[in-house]
Design an enzyme around this catalytic site. Structure first.
Site, PDB file in Angstrom:
ATOM      1  N   GLY A 278      -2.608  -1.354  25.968  1.00 19.74           N
ATOM      2  CA  GLY A 278      -2.125   0.008  27.120  1.00 19.74           C
ATOM      3  C   GLY A 278      -1.666   0.882  26.639  1.00 19.74           C
ATOM      4  O   GLY A 278      -1.414   0.769  25.416  1.00 19.74           O
TER       5      GLY A 278
ATOM      6  N   THR B  32       1.275   2.368  26.771  1.00 20.82           N
ATOM      7  CA  THR B  32       2.562   2.538  26.401  1.00 20.82           C
ATOM      8  C   THR B  32       2.870   1.725  24.597  1.00 20.82           C
ATOM      9  O   THR B  32       3.335   2.177  24.713  1.00 20.82           O
ATOM     10  CB  THR B  32       3.752   2.689  27.221  1.00 20.82           C
TER      11      THR B  32
ATOM     12  N   GLY C  77       2.409  -3.512  28.318  1.00 20.85           N
ATOM     13  CA  GLY C  77       3.628  -2.173  28.669  1.00 20.85           C
ATOM     14  C   GLY C  77       3.564  -2.808  30.458  1.00 20.85           C
ATOM     15  O   GLY C  77       3.184  -3.979  30.490  1.00 20.85           O
ATOM     16  N   ALA C  78       3.822  -2.303  31.673  1.00 15.41           N
ATOM     17  CA  ALA C  78       3.797  -2.763  33.580  1.00 15.41           C
ATOM     18  C   ALA C  78       3.059  -1.682  33.874  1.00 15.41           C
ATOM     19  O   ALA C  78       3.447  -0.258  34.047  1.00 15.41           O
ATOM     20  CB  ALA C  78       4.774  -3.340  33.091  1.00 15.41           C
ATOM     21  N   ASP C  79       2.476  -1.516  35.066  1.00 17.76           N
ATOM     22  CA  ASP C  79       1.644  -0.900  35.713  1.00 17.76           C
ATOM     23  C   ASP C  79       2.856  -0.682  37.300  1.00 17.76           C
ATOM     24  O   ASP C  79       2.957   0.720  37.534  1.00 17.76           O
ATOM     25  CB  ASP C  79       0.756  -0.955  36.893  1.00 17.76           C
TER      26      ASP C  79
ATOM     27  N   LYS D  30       0.605  -6.110  36.106  1.00 12.47           N
ATOM     28  CA  LYS D  30       0.275  -5.830  35.257  1.00 12.47           C
ATOM     29  C   LYS D  30      -0.985  -5.813  35.487  1.00 12.47           C
ATOM     30  O   LYS D  30      -1.758  -6.722  35.987  1.00 12.47           O
ATOM     31  CB  LYS D  30       0.704  -6.220  33.948  1.00 12.47           C
ATOM     32  N   GLY D  31      -1.790  -5.278  34.764  1.00 12.95           N
ATOM     33  CA  GLY D  31      -3.577  -5.542  34.493  1.00 12.95           C
ATOM     34  C   GLY D  31      -4.190  -4.199  34.136  1.00 12.95           C
ATOM     35  O   GLY D  31      -5.437  -4.545  35.191  1.00 12.95           O
ATOM     36  N   GLY D  32      -3.770  -2.897  34.663  1.00  8.90           N
ATOM     37  CA  GLY D  32      -4.189  -1.803  34.826  1.00  8.90           C
ATOM     38  C   GLY D  32      -5.349  -2.083  33.653  1.00  8.90           C
ATOM     39  O   GLY D  32      -6.169  -0.737  33.805  1.00  8.90           O
TER      40      GLY D  32
ATOM     41  N   GLU E 189      -2.619 -11.766  28.453  1.00 11.26           N
ATOM     42  CA  GLU E 189      -0.856 -10.895  28.509  1.00 11.26           C
ATOM     43  C   GLU E 189      -0.774 -12.067  29.099  1.00 11.26           C
ATOM     44  O   GLU E 189       1.089 -12.033  28.506  1.00 11.26           O
ATOM     45  CB  GLU E 189      -1.138  -9.961  29.874  1.00 11.26           C
TER      46      GLU E 189
END
Length: 227
Positions: free
Chosen positions: A27, A29, A83-85, A95-97, A104
């Site tokens: 991702g 970040t 990262g995290a959404d 997560k998973g965007g 992950e």
């Protein structure tokens, strides 16, 4: 925004020391974390082994000269940065965007210290404004879509161009537009028990630290652990 992501990623890299096996997240970040590890390997001679969470991160790490191992060749990971959404007040996350949620979660599970790097916009009161990704096997995916539709989850298949996106593990992703997930733990269990669902983007009770970058600087949030 990119500057904040870079600050968060570089800050997380400071936790990495010689001899570690590290999980390399996916991702926008986590990208900066991987870049900083690559710089340290090249310029400082940092000795680490990376385990990646997607084909995209594998390519990035290879270009940077970070030595890699397969998840199947290790028993534990010292530190994973991803990262995290969305992250809620209880430190549950979506997560998973980037469509890498299955890999992950597999990498996060044997990790001793799991760190998320986010910008301040990702910190929320309740999860759900960001669509929840659910990875499903291709067989029976349309039937499962209708089940989600009937339940009022407002599903949509993740697309790539004109066709359905296929993950690294050859599955589809159905995004659920839930608005607000009042009980992420209960909803995670519900999805875990749904036949055809391989994995979902709720990462509940998994993270140890959240590094938040805002215009005021970087904050490291230590997640309280149940005694």
């Amino acid at each position: 925004m990119e500057a904040l992501k870079k600050i968060a990623g570089v800050t997380a890299a400071q936790y990495v020391t010689d001899g570690m096996t590290i999980g390399l997240g996916t991702g926008s970040t986590a990208y900066y974390f991987v870049e900083e590890i690559g710089r340290r390997v090249k310029q400082e001679g940092l000795q680490v082994v990376g385990v990646t969470t997607s084909s995209v991160t594998s390519k990035q790490a290879e270009v940077l000269g970070i030595p890699l191992k397969s998840i199947d060749d290790i028993d534990s990971i010292d530190l994973t940065v991803d990262g995290a959404d969305e992250v809620d007040k209880d430190f549950n996350g979506i997560k998973g965007g980037g469509a890498a949620l299955l890999m992950e979660k597999i990498v996060a599970t044997p990790t001793k210290e799991y760190i998320w790097v986010v910008d301040a916009s990702k910190m929320v009161e309740h999860l759900g404004a960001f669509k929840l990704p659910v990875e499903v096997v291709q067989y029976g995916a349309d039937r499962l879509f209708r089940v989600f539709e009937k339940a009022g989850y407002k599903p949509s298949f993740r697309m790539k161009g004109d066709s359905r996106l296929v993950t690294d593990m050859q599955n589809y992703i159905i995004d659920l537009d839930l608005g607000c997930i009042k009980d992420p733990v209960a909803f995670g269990h519900l999805l875990d028990g749904t036949v055809g669902v391989v994995e979902h983007g709720l990462f509940n009770g998994m993270v140890d630290k959240v590094i938040v970058a805002s215009k005021d600087g970087v904050t490291v949030l230590e997640v309280p652990k149940a005694s």
